[in-house]
Design a protein around this motif. Sequence first.
Motif, PDB file in Angstrom:
ATOM      1  N   ARG A  85       8.858  -0.346   2.400  1.00  0.00           N
ATOM      2  CA  ARG A  85       7.840  -1.061   3.186  1.00  0.00           C
ATOM      3  C   ARG A  85       6.551  -0.252   3.285  1.00  0.00           C
ATOM      4  NH1 ARG A  85       8.083  -6.445   3.810  1.00  0.00           N
ATOM      5  NH2 ARG A  85      10.259  -6.990   3.966  1.00  0.00           N
ATOM      6  N   LEU A  86       6.662   1.028   3.555  1.00  0.00           N
ATOM      7  CA  LEU A  86       5.458   1.858   3.665  1.00  0.00           C
ATOM      8  C   LEU A  86       4.708   1.905   2.343  1.00  0.00           C
ATOM      9  CD1 LEU A  86       6.829   4.735   5.911  1.00  0.00           C
ATOM     10  CD2 LEU A  86       5.093   3.028   6.548  1.00  0.00           C
ATOM     11  N   ARG A  87       5.425   1.988   1.234  1.00  0.00           N
ATOM     12  CA  ARG A  87       4.771   1.979  -0.088  1.00  0.00           C
ATOM     13  C   ARG A  87       4.059   0.664  -0.334  1.00  0.00           C
ATOM     14  NH1 ARG A  87       9.551   4.821  -3.650  1.00  0.00           N
ATOM     15  NH2 ARG A  87       9.090   6.954  -3.009  1.00  0.00           N
ATOM     16  N   LEU A  88       4.716  -0.438   0.004  1.00  0.00           N
ATOM     17  CA  LEU A  88       4.099  -1.756  -0.167  1.00  0.00           C
ATOM     18  C   LEU A  88       2.861  -1.880   0.707  1.00  0.00           C
ATOM     19  CD1 LEU A  88       4.166  -4.673  -1.289  1.00  0.00           C
ATOM     20  CD2 LEU A  88       5.622  -5.250   0.678  1.00  0.00           C
ATOM     21  N   PHE A  89       2.968  -1.479   1.976  1.00  0.00           N
ATOM     22  CA  PHE A  89       1.820  -1.551   2.883  1.00  0.00           C
ATOM     23  C   PHE A  89       0.671  -0.675   2.394  1.00  0.00           C
ATOM     24  CE2 PHE A  89       4.619  -2.615   6.819  1.00  0.00           C
ATOM     25  CZ  PHE A  89       4.789  -3.904   6.345  1.00  0.00           C
ATOM     26  N   GLU A  90       1.002   0.477   1.854  1.00  0.00           N
ATOM     27  CA  GLU A  90      -0.040   1.361   1.322  1.00  0.00           C
ATOM     28  C   GLU A  90      -0.715   0.706   0.114  1.00  0.00           C
ATOM     29  OE1 GLU A  90      -0.693   5.953  -0.189  1.00  0.00           O
ATOM     30  OE2 GLU A  90       1.349   5.167  -0.074  1.00  0.00           O
ATOM     31  N   ALA A  91       0.078   0.132  -0.779  1.00  0.00           N
ATOM     32  CA  ALA A  91      -0.478  -0.520  -1.974  1.00  0.00           C
ATOM     33  C   ALA A  91      -1.339  -1.727  -1.613  1.00  0.00           C
ATOM     34  CB  ALA A  91       0.657  -0.954  -2.905  1.00  0.00           C
ATOM     35  N   ARG A  92      -1.021  -2.398  -0.528  1.00  0.00           N
ATOM     36  CA  ARG A  92      -1.756  -3.596  -0.121  1.00  0.00           C
ATOM     37  C   ARG A  92      -2.898  -3.302   0.848  1.00  0.00           C
ATOM     38  NH1 ARG A  92       1.980  -7.937  -1.326  1.00  0.00           N
ATOM     39  NH2 ARG A  92       2.687  -7.359  -3.393  1.00  0.00           N
ATOM     40  N   GLY A  93      -3.079  -2.025   1.211  1.00  0.00           N
ATOM     41  CA  GLY A  93      -4.212  -1.671   2.057  1.00  0.00           C
ATOM     42  C   GLY A  93      -3.984  -1.823   3.542  1.00  0.00           C
ATOM     43  N   ILE A  94      -2.717  -1.919   3.973  1.00  0.00           N
ATOM     44  CA  ILE A  94      -2.393  -2.070   5.389  1.00  0.00           C
ATOM     45  C   ILE A  94      -2.239  -0.707   6.058  1.00  0.00           C
ATOM     46  CG2 ILE A  94      -0.678  -3.026   7.021  1.00  0.00           C
ATOM     47  CD1 ILE A  94      -2.149  -5.203   5.465  1.00  0.00           C
ATOM     48  N   VAL A  95      -1.737   0.268   5.298  1.00  0.00           N
ATOM     49  CA  VAL A  95      -1.400   1.594   5.815  1.00  0.00           C
ATOM     50  C   VAL A  95      -1.992   2.661   4.896  1.00  0.00           C
ATOM     51  CG1 VAL A  95       0.572   3.175   6.096  1.00  0.00           C
ATOM     52  CG2 VAL A  95       0.726   0.859   6.960  1.00  0.00           C
ATOM     53  N   THR A  96      -2.398   3.779   5.483  1.00  0.00           N
ATOM     54  CA  THR A  96      -2.766   4.943   4.671  1.00  0.00           C
ATOM     55  C   THR A  96      -1.684   6.004   4.831  1.00  0.00           C
ATOM     56  OG1 THR A  96      -4.038   5.963   6.455  1.00  0.00           O
ATOM     57  CG2 THR A  96      -5.259   4.602   4.885  1.00  0.00           C
ATOM     58  N   ARG A  97      -1.500   6.767   3.776  1.00  0.00           N
ATOM     59  CA  ARG A  97      -0.538   7.863   3.760  1.00  0.00           C
ATOM     60  C   ARG A  97      -1.336   9.130   3.504  1.00  0.00           C
ATOM     61  NH1 ARG A  97       2.132  10.956  -0.088  1.00  0.00           N
ATOM     62  NH2 ARG A  97       4.300  11.438   0.398  1.00  0.00           N
ATOM     63  N   THR A  98      -1.284  10.066   4.445  1.00  0.00           N
ATOM     64  CA  THR A  98      -2.006  11.320   4.300  1.00  0.00           C
ATOM     65  C   THR A  98      -0.996  12.451   4.212  1.00  0.00           C
ATOM     66  OG1 THR A  98      -3.821  10.426   5.616  1.00  0.00           O
ATOM     67  CG2 THR A  98      -3.775  12.815   5.286  1.00  0.00           C
ATOM     68  N   ALA A  99      -1.033  13.178   3.089  1.00  0.00           N
ATOM     69  CA  ALA A  99      -0.143  14.320   2.890  1.00  0.00           C
ATOM     70  C   ALA A  99      -0.944  15.595   3.120  1.00  0.00           C
ATOM     71  CB  ALA A  99       0.438  14.302   1.487  1.00  0.00           C
ATOM     72  N   TYR A 100      -0.448  16.448   4.003  1.00  0.00           N
ATOM     73  CA  TYR A 100      -1.109  17.706   4.319  1.00  0.00           C
ATOM     74  C   TYR A 100      -0.436  18.840   3.551  1.00  0.00           C
ATOM     75  CZ  TYR A 100      -3.223  15.050   8.085  1.00  0.00           C
ATOM     76  OH  TYR A 100      -3.928  14.112   8.798  1.00  0.00           O
ATOM     77  N   ALA A 101      -1.252  19.702   2.967  1.00  0.00           N
ATOM     78  CA  ALA A 101      -0.743  20.830   2.179  1.00  0.00           C
ATOM     79  C   ALA A 101      -0.312  21.943   3.127  1.00  0.00           C
ATOM     80  CB  ALA A 101      -1.807  21.316   1.203  1.00  0.00           C
ATOM     81  N   GLU A 102       0.848  21.760   3.701  1.00  0.00           N
ATOM     82  CA  GLU A 102       1.405  22.724   4.642  1.00  0.00           C
ATOM     83  C   GLU A 102       2.837  23.039   4.233  1.00  0.00           C
ATOM     84  OE1 GLU A 102       1.268  20.696   8.372  1.00  0.00           O
ATOM     85  OE2 GLU A 102      -0.901  20.854   8.550  1.00  0.00           O
ATOM     86  N   ILE A 103       3.377  24.081   4.804  1.00  0.00           N
ATOM     87  CA  ILE A 103       4.780  24.414   4.602  1.00  0.00           C
ATOM     88  C   ILE A 103       5.443  24.327   5.968  1.00  0.00           C
ATOM     89  CG2 ILE A 103       6.409  26.165   3.856  1.00  0.00           C
ATOM     90  CD1 ILE A 103       4.704  25.218   1.551  1.00  0.00           C
ATOM     91  N   PRO A 104       6.387  23.453   6.195  1.00  0.00           N
ATOM     92  CA  PRO A 104       6.832  22.390   5.299  1.00  0.00           C
ATOM     93  C   PRO A 104       5.769  21.295   5.185  1.00  0.00           C
ATOM     94  CG  PRO A 104       7.897  22.138   7.426  1.00  0.00           C
ATOM     95  CD  PRO A 104       7.081  23.407   7.487  1.00  0.00           C
ATOM     96  N   PRO A 105       5.820  20.507   4.111  1.00  0.00           N
ATOM     97  CA  PRO A 105       4.821  19.449   3.929  1.00  0.00           C
ATOM     98  C   PRO A 105       4.865  18.451   5.087  1.00  0.00           C
ATOM     99  CG  PRO A 105       6.212  19.676   1.992  1.00  0.00           C
ATOM    100  CD  PRO A 105       6.785  20.547   3.039  1.00  0.00           C
ATOM    101  N   ARG A 106       3.712  17.930   5.414  1.00  0.00           N
ATOM    102  CA  ARG A 106       3.609  16.941   6.490  1.00  0.00           C
ATOM    103  C   ARG A 106       2.911  15.714   5.933  1.00  0.00           C
ATOM    104  NH1 ARG A 106      -0.497  16.453  10.956  1.00  0.00           N
ATOM    105  NH2 ARG A 106      -1.496  18.211   9.923  1.00  0.00           N
ATOM    106  N   VAL A 107       3.504  14.554   6.158  1.00  0.00           N
ATOM    107  CA  VAL A 107       2.938  13.280   5.715  1.00  0.00           C
ATOM    108  C   VAL A 107       2.804  12.390   6.940  1.00  0.00           C
ATOM    109  CG1 VAL A 107       3.276  11.238   4.283  1.00  0.00           C
ATOM    110  CG2 VAL A 107       3.957  13.483   3.424  1.00  0.00           C
ATOM    111  N   VAL A 108       1.642  11.778   7.090  1.00  0.00           N
ATOM    112  CA  VAL A 108       1.360  10.928   8.241  1.00  0.00           C
ATOM    113  C   VAL A 108       0.932   9.547   7.746  1.00  0.00           C
ATOM    114  CG1 VAL A 108      -0.133  10.626  10.261  1.00  0.00           C
ATOM    115  CG2 VAL A 108       0.720  12.903   9.668  1.00  0.00           C
TER     116      VAL A 108
END
Length: 125
Positions: free
Chosen positions: A58-81
């Motif tokens: 669902r999150l991938r679909l929403f991201e592809a359709r422009g409903i949701v953004t996915r932000t990946a932060y270059a941290e250890i451990p990785p953080r995605v919001v």
Amino acid sequence: MSEIELPELPECGVSRFLMLFDGPWATLIVRELMHGPHRFGELRAALPGISAHTLTNRLRLFEARGIVTRTAYAEIPPRVVYELTPLGWQLRPVLDAMYDWGIAAPVSALVSMPDQPPANGRPRA
């Protein structure tokens, strides 16, 4: 360069909405994101019963359709919001109307009464 052929969309706005928001989890994911940005684990915890596979899809679909953004932060451990885009926020009045209707609806509209067939249309065993 060849032109991309787009699929024919239904004329009905409800049908168009259901193309993206079919299934039980779609609107609940958006509802949770209306509270602000969430990490994957936070969303999963807020939606008991959802599988990681379903949430990811669902999150991938929403991201592809422009409903949701996915932000990946270059941290250890990785953080995605994940958070709603302006298009996603336009769903607010839709969810508010669903909430209002659900709260105001009589109990008889939400549960099967003894002399009525069950909501799924199948006969009782």
